[in-house]
Motif scaffolding. Structure first.
Motif, PDB file in Angstrom:
ATOM      1  N   GLY A 147      29.547   4.239  95.578  1.00 38.43           N
ATOM      2  CA  GLY A 147      30.986   3.996  95.589  1.00 38.43           C
ATOM      3  C   GLY A 147      31.615   4.163  94.225  1.00 38.43           C
ATOM      4  O   GLY A 147      32.672   4.793  94.075  1.00 38.43           O
ATOM      5  N   HIS A 148      30.963   3.606  93.204  1.00 35.54           N
ATOM      6  CA  HIS A 148      31.507   3.708  91.845  1.00 35.54           C
ATOM      7  C   HIS A 148      31.566   5.158  91.370  1.00 35.54           C
ATOM      8  O   HIS A 148      32.574   5.598  90.792  1.00 35.54           O
ATOM      9  CB  HIS A 148      30.645   2.896  90.871  1.00 35.54           C
ATOM     10  CG  HIS A 148      30.550   1.444  91.222  1.00 35.54           C
ATOM     11  ND1 HIS A 148      29.448   0.680  90.944  1.00 35.54           N
ATOM     12  CD2 HIS A 148      31.431   0.622  91.847  1.00 35.54           C
ATOM     13  CE1 HIS A 148      29.645  -0.550  91.369  1.00 35.54           C
ATOM     14  NE2 HIS A 148      30.839  -0.608  91.927  1.00 35.54           N
ATOM     15  N   VAL A 154      36.144  11.460  91.475  1.00 36.47           N
ATOM     16  CA  VAL A 154      37.523  11.771  91.873  1.00 36.47           C
ATOM     17  C   VAL A 154      38.435  11.704  90.652  1.00 36.47           C
ATOM     18  O   VAL A 154      39.294  12.576  90.441  1.00 36.47           O
ATOM     19  CB  VAL A 154      38.009  10.796  92.968  1.00 36.47           C
ATOM     20  CG1 VAL A 154      39.509  10.963  93.199  1.00 36.47           C
ATOM     21  CG2 VAL A 154      37.260  11.035  94.267  1.00 36.47           C
ATOM     22  N   GLY A 155      38.247  10.678  89.828  1.00 33.15           N
ATOM     23  CA  GLY A 155      39.068  10.546  88.627  1.00 33.15           C
ATOM     24  C   GLY A 155      38.881  11.706  87.670  1.00 33.15           C
ATOM     25  O   GLY A 155      39.861  12.270  87.154  1.00 33.15           O
ATOM     26  N   ILE A 156      37.634  12.090  87.423  1.00 36.36           N
ATOM     27  CA  ILE A 156      37.366  13.221  86.529  1.00 36.36           C
ATOM     28  C   ILE A 156      37.951  14.504  87.106  1.00 36.36           C
ATOM     29  O   ILE A 156      38.503  15.341  86.379  1.00 36.36           O
ATOM     30  CB  ILE A 156      35.849  13.366  86.292  1.00 36.36           C
ATOM     31  CG1 ILE A 156      35.320  12.170  85.497  1.00 36.36           C
ATOM     32  CG2 ILE A 156      35.542  14.665  85.551  1.00 36.36           C
ATOM     33  CD1 ILE A 156      33.812  12.150  85.343  1.00 36.36           C
ATOM     34  N   ARG A 171      46.967  12.606  85.943  1.00 33.62           N
ATOM     35  CA  ARG A 171      46.103  12.228  84.827  1.00 33.62           C
ATOM     36  C   ARG A 171      45.970  10.707  84.735  1.00 33.62           C
ATOM     37  O   ARG A 171      44.878  10.185  84.501  1.00 33.62           O
ATOM     38  CB  ARG A 171      46.640  12.799  83.512  1.00 33.62           C
ATOM     39  CG  ARG A 171      46.616  14.322  83.454  1.00 33.62           C
ATOM     40  CD  ARG A 171      46.948  14.831  82.069  1.00 33.62           C
ATOM     41  NE  ARG A 171      45.933  14.453  81.094  1.00 33.62           N
ATOM     42  CZ  ARG A 171      44.797  15.119  80.903  1.00 33.62           C
ATOM     43  NH1 ARG A 171      44.527  16.191  81.630  1.00 33.62           N
ATOM     44  NH2 ARG A 171      43.942  14.724  79.992  1.00 33.62           N
ATOM     45  N   LEU A 172      47.074  10.001  84.931  1.00 40.16           N
ATOM     46  CA  LEU A 172      47.024   8.541  84.910  1.00 40.16           C
ATOM     47  C   LEU A 172      46.164   8.021  86.059  1.00 40.16           C
ATOM     48  O   LEU A 172      45.337   7.120  85.876  1.00 40.16           O
ATOM     49  CB  LEU A 172      48.434   7.961  85.002  1.00 40.16           C
ATOM     50  CG  LEU A 172      48.530   6.426  85.088  1.00 40.16           C
ATOM     51  CD1 LEU A 172      47.900   5.781  83.864  1.00 40.16           C
ATOM     52  CD2 LEU A 172      49.980   5.995  85.254  1.00 40.16           C
ATOM     53  N   ILE A 173      46.352   8.597  87.246  1.00 41.00           N
ATOM     54  CA  ILE A 173      45.552   8.192  88.404  1.00 41.00           C
ATOM     55  C   ILE A 173      44.078   8.494  88.155  1.00 41.00           C
ATOM     56  O   ILE A 173      43.198   7.711  88.519  1.00 41.00           O
ATOM     57  CB  ILE A 173      46.049   8.904  89.678  1.00 41.00           C
ATOM     58  CG1 ILE A 173      47.482   8.468  89.998  1.00 41.00           C
ATOM     59  CG2 ILE A 173      45.132   8.610  90.861  1.00 41.00           C
ATOM     60  CD1 ILE A 173      48.137   9.280  91.097  1.00 41.00           C
ATOM     61  N   GLY A 174      43.810   9.631  87.515  1.00 38.91           N
ATOM     62  CA  GLY A 174      42.435   9.981  87.190  1.00 38.91           C
ATOM     63  C   GLY A 174      41.803   8.980  86.242  1.00 38.91           C
ATOM     64  O   GLY A 174      40.658   8.551  86.441  1.00 38.91           O
ATOM     65  N   VAL A 178      38.587   6.408  87.031  1.00 40.83           N
ATOM     66  CA  VAL A 178      37.383   6.341  86.198  1.00 40.83           C
ATOM     67  C   VAL A 178      37.161   4.918  85.696  1.00 40.83           C
ATOM     68  O   VAL A 178      36.037   4.394  85.724  1.00 40.83           O
ATOM     69  CB  VAL A 178      37.486   7.318  85.010  1.00 40.83           C
ATOM     70  CG1 VAL A 178      36.330   7.098  84.036  1.00 40.83           C
ATOM     71  CG2 VAL A 178      37.485   8.760  85.510  1.00 40.83           C
ATOM     72  N   VAL A 179      38.230   4.275  85.249  1.00 41.75           N
ATOM     73  CA  VAL A 179      38.118   2.908  84.722  1.00 41.75           C
ATOM     74  C   VAL A 179      37.634   1.944  85.809  1.00 41.75           C
ATOM     75  O   VAL A 179      36.760   1.104  85.569  1.00 41.75           O
ATOM     76  CB  VAL A 179      39.469   2.440  84.142  1.00 41.75           C
ATOM     77  CG1 VAL A 179      39.435   0.942  83.835  1.00 41.75           C
ATOM     78  CG2 VAL A 179      39.799   3.225  82.881  1.00 41.75           C
ATOM     79  N   ILE A 180      38.194   2.066  87.011  1.00 41.49           N
ATOM     80  CA  ILE A 180      37.769   1.188  88.111  1.00 41.49           C
ATOM     81  C   ILE A 180      36.288   1.397  88.417  1.00 41.49           C
ATOM     82  O   ILE A 180      35.534   0.436  88.617  1.00 41.49           O
ATOM     83  CB  ILE A 180      38.622   1.438  89.366  1.00 41.49           C
ATOM     84  CG1 ILE A 180      40.049   0.937  89.145  1.00 41.49           C
ATOM     85  CG2 ILE A 180      38.004   0.739  90.586  1.00 41.49           C
ATOM     86  CD1 ILE A 180      40.993   1.248  90.287  1.00 41.49           C
TER      87      ILE A 180
END
Length: 246
Positions: A147-148, A154-156, A171-174, A178-180
């Motif tokens: 999951g992580h 997806v973020g990358i 870019r912000l969503i990405g 990644v942070v989550i």
């Protein structure tokens, strides 16, 4: 022209299905966890493991008293959540041009497999005595990291993509994705490190484990909601007309 509209409609449908599956996956899990925990005497979200809810026997596991009369509820939710997560990832990839499509699907399938394993092979003493404890632990590893890493990929992909469906906010969503994902990994790492390497416990085991799990839940619900929002506000009129005609 009709072929273009048909393709656009197919992409919109696939993305919509992905969004709904992710949102449902998170909601199903949270509701099942709350319902199962409510029937578990003195269950603590901080001190108990999530998998304690899925143990069918009344017993002691370490210093934790286990008594989960609604264990089937959470075990079914594990399976449903995992399958919906995988289905959502596959549908989203079909309707996108994200660079890391294959890793996204692979990690999502690992997550689904892990969720099924922890449901089928619970973490109770009986399975430990049968020598199946490692299967449950392997399932947990697959579920968490799958999951992580899906969220991170997806973020990358959003950061690398030149033509993201989210436009400027991509870019912000990405970065947030990644942070989550990294926060979730931190929770699972600390679940091990806090007990073995830190002189004093920083946080109870249940908290670290839930940081790992809730990172996945927050991401899938949030990303699913963003996909639905994007479809409503950015789908061209011609695509909407094509969807309506179909």
């Amino acid at each position: 022209m009709r072929e273009i509209q048909s393709d656009a409609s197919a992409v919109a449908r696939s993305t919509t299905i992905a969004a709904i599956c992710w949102i449902l996956a998170g909601i199903v899990y949270l509701l099942a966890e709350a319902i199962t925990a409510s029937a578990f005497p003195h269950y603590s979200y901080a001190m108990n493991y999530i998998s304690d809810l899925g143990v069918p026997d009344v017993e002691m596991l370490g210093d934790r008293a286990i008594d989960s009369p609604l264990h089937m509820v959470i075990n079914m939710a594990f399976v449903v959540q995992g399958l919906l997560f995988a289905a959502a990832s596959i549908c989203m990839v079909r309707g996108s041009r994200l660079p890391l499509r294959v890793p996204i699907i692979v990690f999502a399938l690992f997550h689904a497999l892990g969720m099924v394993l922890i449901a089928v092979v619970n973490g109770g003493q009986h399975n430990n005595e049968l020598g199946l404890g490692w299967v449950h632990l392997l399932g947990a590893l697959f579920a968490f990291l799958g999951g992580h890493l899906t969220a991170i990929c997806v973020g990358i992909s959003l950061l690398l993509s030149r033509r993201s469906s989210f436009g400027r906010p991509s870019r912000l969503i990405g970065v947030i994705s990644v942070v989550i994902g990294l926060i979730g990994i931190l929770g699972i790492v600390m679940l091990q490190v806090d007990v073995r390497a830190v002189p004093r416990t920083v946080l109870p085991d249940g908290v670290w484990e839930r940081i790992g799990m809730y990172a996945i839940i927050v991401w899938e619900i949030g990303y699913g909601a963003l996909l639905l929002s994007r479809l409503r506000t950015h789908t061209p009129l011609s695509d909407r007309s094509a969807t309506a005609l179909n």
